[in-house]
Motif scaffolding. Structure first.
Motif, PDB file in Angstrom:
ATOM      1  N   UNK A   1       0.810  -1.214   0.000  1.00 19.47           N
ATOM      2  CA  UNK A   1       0.000   0.000   0.000  1.00 19.47           C
ATOM      3  C   UNK A   1       0.845   1.266   0.000  1.00 19.47           C
ATOM      4  N   UNK A   2       2.176   1.151   0.112  1.00 25.05           N
ATOM      5  CA  UNK A   2       3.043   2.329   0.150  1.00 25.05           C
ATOM      6  C   UNK A   2       3.256   2.837  -1.271  1.00 25.05           C
ATOM      7  N   UNK A   3       3.011   4.132  -1.477  1.00 21.21           N
ATOM      8  CA  UNK A   3       3.051   4.675  -2.838  1.00 21.21           C
ATOM      9  C   UNK A   3       4.273   5.544  -3.100  1.00 21.21           C
ATOM     10  N   UNK A   4       4.868   6.120  -2.064  1.00 18.12           N
ATOM     11  CA  UNK A   4       5.973   7.053  -2.234  1.00 18.12           C
ATOM     12  C   UNK A   4       7.301   6.377  -1.929  1.00 18.12           C
ATOM     13  N   UNK A   5       8.255   6.459  -2.876  1.00 16.54           N
ATOM     14  CA  UNK A   5       9.535   5.750  -2.718  1.00 16.54           C
ATOM     15  C   UNK A   5      10.332   6.266  -1.525  1.00 16.54           C
ATOM     16  N   UNK A   6      10.416   7.584  -1.351  1.00 21.44           N
ATOM     17  CA  UNK A   6      11.193   8.136  -0.243  1.00 21.44           C
ATOM     18  C   UNK A   6      10.615   7.701   1.096  1.00 21.44           C
ATOM     19  N   UNK A   7       9.290   7.759   1.237  1.00 22.85           N
ATOM     20  CA  UNK A   7       8.649   7.308   2.477  1.00 22.85           C
ATOM     21  C   UNK A   7       8.899   5.822   2.700  1.00 22.85           C
ATOM     22  N   UNK A   8       8.847   5.060   1.616  1.00 22.89           N
ATOM     23  CA  UNK A   8       9.063   3.611   1.704  1.00 22.89           C
ATOM     24  C   UNK A   8      10.456   3.307   2.233  1.00 22.89           C
ATOM     25  N   UNK A   9      11.477   3.918   1.635  1.00 21.84           N
ATOM     26  CA  UNK A   9      12.855   3.652   2.052  1.00 21.84           C
ATOM     27  C   UNK A   9      13.114   4.150   3.469  1.00 21.84           C
ATOM     28  N   UNK A  10      12.550   5.308   3.811  1.00 17.19           N
ATOM     29  CA  UNK A  10      12.797   5.890   5.136  1.00 17.19           C
ATOM     30  C   UNK A  10      12.195   5.065   6.260  1.00 17.19           C
ATOM     31  N   UNK A  11      11.136   4.312   5.965  1.00 11.49           N
ATOM     32  CA  UNK A  11      10.432   3.580   7.029  1.00 11.49           C
ATOM     33  C   UNK A  11      10.667   2.072   6.975  1.00 11.49           C
ATOM     34  N   UNK A  12      11.631   1.610   6.143  1.00 10.52           N
ATOM     35  CA  UNK A  12      11.890   0.164   6.043  1.00 10.52           C
ATOM     36  C   UNK A  12      12.198  -0.433   7.412  1.00 10.52           C
ATOM     37  N   UNK A  13      13.176   0.155   8.115  1.00 13.00           N
ATOM     38  CA  UNK A  13      13.580  -0.397   9.411  1.00 13.00           C
ATOM     39  C   UNK A  13      12.476  -0.363  10.438  1.00 13.00           C
ATOM     40  N   UNK A  14      11.803   0.780  10.535  1.00 14.68           N
ATOM     41  CA  UNK A  14      10.718   0.922  11.503  1.00 14.68           C
ATOM     42  C   UNK A  14       9.599  -0.077  11.241  1.00 14.68           C
TER      43      UNK A  14
END
Length: 480
Positions: free
Chosen positions: A188-201
């Motif tokens: 459901x994640x659409x934005x690449x920057x948000x996706x990469x930034x929240x991988x660990x969390x």
């Protein structure tokens, strides 16, 4: 000491209970009761050499000091020998460093104990810890007694191995279950920057790992904290490397396959983001072409009709003022038609077969600029990138024509092995970059550059000209 009865009792105890701590405590109680001994304790030792007191019976006050702190903290002779790989069979009697420290620090009475027997807990080639048995009345255990202790230790080792396998299976089932939930959530994640930034969390949320470190190209994130155990997996991706490292107090053997699945999903998600970007660029191009067609087929024809009618009306009028007004309308219509045709060209450029340099020079002449084009490392690049570079230069030249109040502009093109670099320099009136107005076109330039994964910097000051620096990375397929 009846060895057969002892082993039967131990075997029965080992088959009762689910928690290893409870089982080992009951086994130690049973062993001491059936052998008539009073004191013993069991350490489990992790593969990293970290000891853990899991069972104790009949400890003297000196070892019970501060809730058994002497047994839970620090090192000792038997644990050191175990960690050094020197403890392969029972050691009959050895001096105990912990009992010695209890006396030296006045932690309490040791009940006459100063030594103990040490028996490694093993199952085949695997080692799990050790059993210590002590008695103030015994200086040396007999061979039969040591053999009994060793047999009990083997039984314990087999039980630990069985329980570990069961726990590992449960952990693997839980991991796979969480993996399915994680994959469903990330779709459901659409934005690449948000996706990469929240991988660990996100991974911490779903899998409960203590820490997560993630690398991709120049992107690096770390969430949480490091633990005693860690696992790192790597996966090649589009001439780069994806790397994922997780930390915890303990990691199951199945975590590696789960991490590979996570990395594979991340690579697919990143590929999908790239495909989405390309699709958006295609949609924009098609929309510009549609708009160009509509302008050509409708507004262009209307303006042409307006010019013809105005020209015809001008010929029929005799009143000087009225004739001048119609003539002005005729002139405005011609100007509008010229600008419309240029707008259509910008929306749907003619082919760049003659090359970017020639196209830049021709366009600069059209809008009244004297441009100098400098090219280094010229080579053929893919059409989408070439069109993007052309659009950026076109936008930059338009800015110069409208705002710089100078006709002299230099355009530099550098075709490198990893990027195309564009520099647009004018010696015009300049401006304060902190007060850029939307109408100056720099927003469009920045948006186009960001879509292609590039960078843009604008250097300017009042009465000192303007320099626009653009760098767009070459990706696989850009070189043709």
């Amino acid at each position: 000491m009846n060895s057969i009865e002892t082993l039967k009792e131990i075997a029965k105890t080992l088959n009762e209970g689910e928690r290893i701590e409870d089982i080992l405590q009951a086994v130690l109680v049973s062993l001491l009761e059936t052998t008539g001994l009073k004191t013993g304790w069991i350490f489990l030792v992790s593969p990293q050499g970290k000891q853990r007191l899991v069972a104790q019976v009949g400890l003297p006050q000196g070892l019970r000091h501060q809730t058994c702190a002497p047994l839970k903290e620090g090192s000792c002779y038997c644990v050191n020998k175990y960690n050094n790989g020197e403890l392969h069979e029972p050691i009959n009697i050895m001096n105990c460093k912990r009992l010695k420290l209890a006396v030296e620090n006045d932690w309490g009475d040791t009940g006459g104990l100063s030594r103990h027997a040490t028996i490694p807990i093993k199952a085949g080639s695997e080692s799990f810890g050790l059993i210590n048995i002590a008695s103030p009345s015994i200086d040396t255990f007999s061979r039969n007694e040591l053999e009994l202790f060793e047999t009990v230790a083997y039984q314990i080792g087999a039980t630990i191995k069985r329980l570990n396998a069961y726990i590992e299976e449960q952990k693997q089932t839980a991991l796979l279950s969480q993996l399915g939930k994680y994959l469903a959530f990330q779709r459901d994640v659409a934005n690449e920057d948000d996706y990469l930034a929240t991988v660990g969390e996100t991974l911490q949320t779903f899998f409960g790992w203590k820490g997560v470190r993630f690398f991709y190209n120049e992107w690096s994130t770390f969430t949480g904290e490091e633990g005693d155990a860690s696992k790192t997996v790597r996966l090649p991706f589009d001439q780069h490397l994806l790397e994922l490292c997780v930390y915890d107090e303990g990691l199951s053997a199945g975590v590696e396959s789960v991490l590979y699945e996570v990395l594979t999903h991340i690579s697919l998600q990143l590929k999908q983001f790239e495909l989405n970007r390309q699709q958006q660029q295609l949609w924009r191009r098609e929309e510009r072409n549609r708009l160009a067609r509509d302008l050509h087929d409708s507004v262009n024809q209307l303006l042409f009709s307006l010019i013809l009618h105005a020209k015809g009306l001008e010929r029929q009028l005799e009143d000087g003022d009225m004739k001048a007004t119609v003539a002005h309308v005729h002139e405005l219509g011609n100007q509008a038609l010229v600008e419309l045709k240029e707008l259509i060209k910008q929306l749907r450029p003619e082919g760049l077969e003659s090359g970017l340099a020639a196209k830049v020079e021709a366009y600069a002449r059209l809008i009244g600029l004297a441009v100098v084009v400098e090219v280094e490392g010229l080579k053929k690049i893919a059409e989408p990138l070439e069109v993007c570079v052309w659009r950026l230069i076109q936008e930059g030249l338009n800015n110069c024509q409208k705002h710089a109040k100078t006709k002299d502009v230099t355009v530099r093109l550098l075709f490198g092995s990893e990027a195309v670099t564009v520099q647009i320099v004018d010696q015009g009136i300049g401006f304060d970059p902190d007060t850029v107005r939307k109408g100056m076109g720099f927003v469009n330039i920045k948006e186009r550059v960001q879509e292609m994964g590039g960078t843009v910097t604008i250097v300017s000051a009042r009465h000192q000209g303007t320099t626009v620096n653009i760098s767009i990375p070459l990706v696989q397929g850009d070189n043709v």
